[in-house]
Design a protein around this motif. Sequence first.
Motif, PDB file in Angstrom:
ATOM      1  N   ARG A 117     -10.687 -34.249  -6.515  1.00  0.00           N
ATOM      2  CA  ARG A 117      -9.589 -33.692  -7.481  1.00  0.00           C
ATOM      3  C   ARG A 117      -8.309 -34.176  -6.838  1.00  0.00           C
ATOM      4  N   GLN A 118      -7.397 -34.690  -7.610  1.00  0.00           N
ATOM      5  CA  GLN A 118      -6.193 -35.143  -7.167  1.00  0.00           C
ATOM      6  C   GLN A 118      -5.075 -34.796  -8.026  1.00  0.00           C
ATOM      7  N   GLY A 119      -3.746 -34.683  -7.701  1.00  0.00           N
ATOM      8  CA  GLY A 119      -2.576 -34.275  -8.452  1.00  0.00           C
ATOM      9  C   GLY A 119      -1.607 -33.964  -7.563  1.00  0.00           C
ATOM     10  N   ARG A 120      -0.201 -34.296  -8.052  1.00  0.00           N
ATOM     11  CA  ARG A 120       0.888 -34.084  -6.938  1.00  0.00           C
ATOM     12  C   ARG A 120       0.844 -32.624  -6.251  1.00  0.00           C
ATOM     13  N   ARG A 121       0.724 -31.552  -7.271  1.00  0.00           N
ATOM     14  CA  ARG A 121       0.764 -30.237  -6.612  1.00  0.00           C
ATOM     15  C   ARG A 121      -0.375 -30.004  -5.764  1.00  0.00           C
ATOM     16  N   LEU A 122      -1.445 -30.197  -6.162  1.00  0.00           N
ATOM     17  CA  LEU A 122      -2.726 -30.112  -5.369  1.00  0.00           C
ATOM     18  C   LEU A 122      -2.681 -30.768  -3.928  1.00  0.00           C
ATOM     19  N   ASP A 123      -2.107 -31.854  -4.036  1.00  0.00           N
ATOM     20  CA  ASP A 123      -1.958 -32.791  -2.772  1.00  0.00           C
ATOM     21  C   ASP A 123      -1.101 -32.068  -1.894  1.00  0.00           C
ATOM     22  N   ALA A 124       0.035 -31.847  -2.447  1.00  0.00           N
ATOM     23  CA  ALA A 124       1.063 -31.104  -1.539  1.00  0.00           C
ATOM     24  C   ALA A 124       0.667 -29.808  -0.930  1.00  0.00           C
TER      25      ALA A 124
END
Length: 271
Positions: free
Chosen positions: A206-213
């Motif tokens: 699972r990826q995404g700008r918020r999750l990655d940050a």
Amino acid sequence: MLVMNRQTDLPLVLHAQAEPLALRLSHERLAARIDLPHGRPRRAPLLALHGISRDANAIRRGFLAETLGSGRVLVTPRFGRKHWPHFQRIGRARPDLAVLELLAQAGRHGDFDTGKFALFGYSGGAQFVHRFAMLYPGRVAALHVAAAGWYCLPDPTVAWPAGLGRAKGPVAPIANLKLAQLDAFLRLPVRLYVGTRDDAREPALRQGRRLDAIQGRTRIERAQNYLLAFANAARQRGIRPDISLTLLPGCGHDFTECAREGGLARLVCAS
């Protein structure tokens, strides 16, 4: 200890009594294999859960010798795709209730105590077991989380589902229950595992700008950040954290490789 190292009745079918004695619980929505050691179990049962591949047989093969050798029951459920497309989530669907019912039936038929049990999950299964433990910390003897794609952080300032804050709708009671039991969860012994080569950004992650940050870009980074978040949350509540992260040398995102080459099954069963 803080370490960072490199819903209904379930009918029972009793199969041929080879050694070890094996039971299979079957139900239209959930099935599990139960392997019993010789004599009375000497340790809490281990429930070991597959990832999104649904390969419960691989999980069983990986753990069987270690669990039976240490005198414990091995429970390996399988969540089928039809009824449990997102078994790793606890929300509108309730895989947690299915597991509790299965354990109750297993204990009655197999004559062993399921009041407390050790939990292991790999990948998607790792996502399920740590969320399950947040809901039922009193039932968990030890929590083993291997190669989770992402985590529910024990942090009410991070919005649901990445944390415990701002949950709405049908999932709000679940988030509130996790928050109410957070102290008990943070007292559990928690062991994290991930392979040193499990750093790919493949579609299953699972990826995404918020999750990655918040959590990191790879499973390794996310495990490291979860360890720190867990430890910080425990210390803020005056609890001494008992959590560790073991990096399995040379292992990628493959349970069998981790179990055989990385010693994952031995590590889980020894703790």
